[in-house]
Design a protein around this motif. Sequence first.
Motif, short mmCIF file in Angstrom:
data_model
loop_
_atom_site.label_atom_id
_atom_site.label_comp_id
_atom_site.label_asym_id
_atom_site.label_seq_id
_atom_site.Cartn_x
_atom_site.Cartn_y
_atom_site.Cartn_z
N GLY A 78 24.77 2.89 -40.90
CA GLY A 78 25.44 1.87 -40.34
C GLY A 78 26.73 1.87 -40.10
N THR A 79 27.21 3.04 -39.89
CA THR A 79 28.88 3.17 -39.62
C THR A 79 29.09 3.87 -38.39
OG1 THR A 79 29.17 3.35 -42.15
CG2 THR A 79 31.17 4.03 -40.67
N PRO A 80 29.65 3.47 -37.66
CA PRO A 80 30.21 4.10 -36.32
C PRO A 80 31.02 5.20 -36.47
CG PRO A 80 30.61 1.65 -35.95
CD PRO A 80 30.33 1.91 -37.69
N ASP A 81 31.23 5.93 -35.52
CA ASP A 81 32.17 7.28 -35.65
C ASP A 81 33.55 6.69 -35.36
OD1 ASP A 81 33.76 9.50 -35.57
OD2 ASP A 81 32.17 10.69 -34.36
N TRP A 82 34.32 6.07 -36.22
CA TRP A 82 35.66 5.26 -35.90
C TRP A 82 36.67 6.25 -35.19
CZ3 TRP A 82 35.01 0.43 -34.92
CH2 TRP A 82 34.06 -0.25 -35.96
N LEU A 102 36.05 6.68 -31.74
CA LEU A 102 36.41 5.57 -30.90
C LEU A 102 37.81 5.14 -30.86
CD1 LEU A 102 33.47 3.46 -32.11
CD2 LEU A 102 33.69 4.28 -30.13
N ALA A 103 38.67 5.62 -31.76
CA ALA A 103 40.04 5.49 -31.99
C ALA A 103 40.86 6.20 -30.91
CB ALA A 103 40.44 5.46 -33.29
N ARG A 104 40.74 5.93 -29.62
CA ARG A 104 41.41 6.64 -28.65
C ARG A 104 42.46 5.65 -27.93
NH1 ARG A 104 38.15 11.56 -26.17
NH2 ARG A 104 39.57 11.26 -24.74
N LEU A 120 37.55 0.01 -24.99
CA LEU A 120 36.24 -0.07 -25.53
C LEU A 120 35.79 -1.50 -25.58
CD1 LEU A 120 37.20 1.46 -29.32
CD2 LEU A 120 35.79 2.39 -27.60
N VAL A 121 34.50 -1.60 -25.41
CA VAL A 121 33.89 -3.07 -25.06
C VAL A 121 32.62 -2.94 -26.22
CG1 VAL A 121 32.67 -4.54 -23.68
CG2 VAL A 121 34.52 -3.17 -22.73
N PHE A 122 32.95 -3.96 -27.20
CA PHE A 122 31.67 -4.12 -28.24
C PHE A 122 30.89 -5.23 -27.79
CE2 PHE A 122 35.01 -1.87 -30.45
CZ PHE A 122 34.34 -1.04 -31.14
N LEU A 134 39.06 0.65 -36.78
CA LEU A 134 39.86 1.31 -35.83
C LEU A 134 41.15 1.72 -36.35
CD1 LEU A 134 38.74 -0.60 -32.59
CD2 LEU A 134 38.07 1.78 -33.39
N ARG A 135 41.71 0.82 -37.05
CA ARG A 135 43.08 0.87 -37.83
C ARG A 135 43.06 2.13 -38.67
NH1 ARG A 135 44.47 -4.61 -40.28
NH2 ARG A 135 46.68 -3.39 -40.69
#
Length: 299
Positions: A195-199, A202-204, A209-211, A225-226
């Motif tokens: 249940g956890t994205p690969d933050w 994604l943090a580029r 990013l579109v959620f 992301l922070r």
Amino acid sequence: MRALSKHLTQKWHEAFMRLSQRVLAPFGRETSSSLCLPLSGECQSGKVYLVGAGSGDVELLTLKAARLLMQADAVVYDRLVGDDVLALIPRGTERYYVGKARGHHSVPQAEIGALMVKLANAGKSVVRLKGGDPTIFGRLGEELAALAAAHVPAAIVPGITAASAAAAYMGIPLTDRGHAQQLRFVTAQLCREDGTPDWASLARKDETLVFYMGLSKVDAICHGLRQAGLPDDWPIMLVANASQPEQQSLVGTLADMPEQLAAKPLPSPCLILVGSVVSMVPASPSASLAGIIKTVDPA
């Protein structure tokens, strides 16, 4: 409804004829006057058409989608399909509502598949009408599998996805050479076991990013992301009901967006855009591309 369908069809025809006359004027009056819309083809009996209804604005519906809606024997449609789009369906066409709301599935996915198979096997031409583009987080794979298992022929008709509409109606690009070299669509409805994205991935700073379907997870998205390295002042935008008259938006940063949303709640469906392209949103809504599209008379 049939009168409205005819009115919208005539409106589109007149607009295209005006455009064609202007474009083809240098080539002579005969060429432009003989031009007609390429609305050819028929719905085939026993076939299912998986059609994208677009983001909500009926004028963003594709010509093919409009034609199929007017020809189909039965239409199976979702919650996010707008009333103006449904108005294109002639009176007498069978309608089946199978919409899903967040946290509540009014019709189980298996039953939707079984319904399409039943209608097609009865010899009906069927349009499965889905909001946005059916290939983007629309559970299209499950519906194609159900049709294939029953040996029911199917065709996909793409639509304008919410990401494209939200960016356009806010007056910004999804990508820009000075802001984003990549574009990533992410479902906020986490399906993986942990249940956890690969933050970290994604943090580029070089992508947009579109959620999708993430209104209830704004706080987790901003925090993730922070924590993965994006700065507190990194731009983020929420757009609800993109391209529709009731469109609403919030523009802020990863640090302040949860507080903004708590103070000014937005309705669902809501799209989340993260990236430096968000900094290009015009200061005044009237200066945005959405304002231009809505206020300029093409005549």
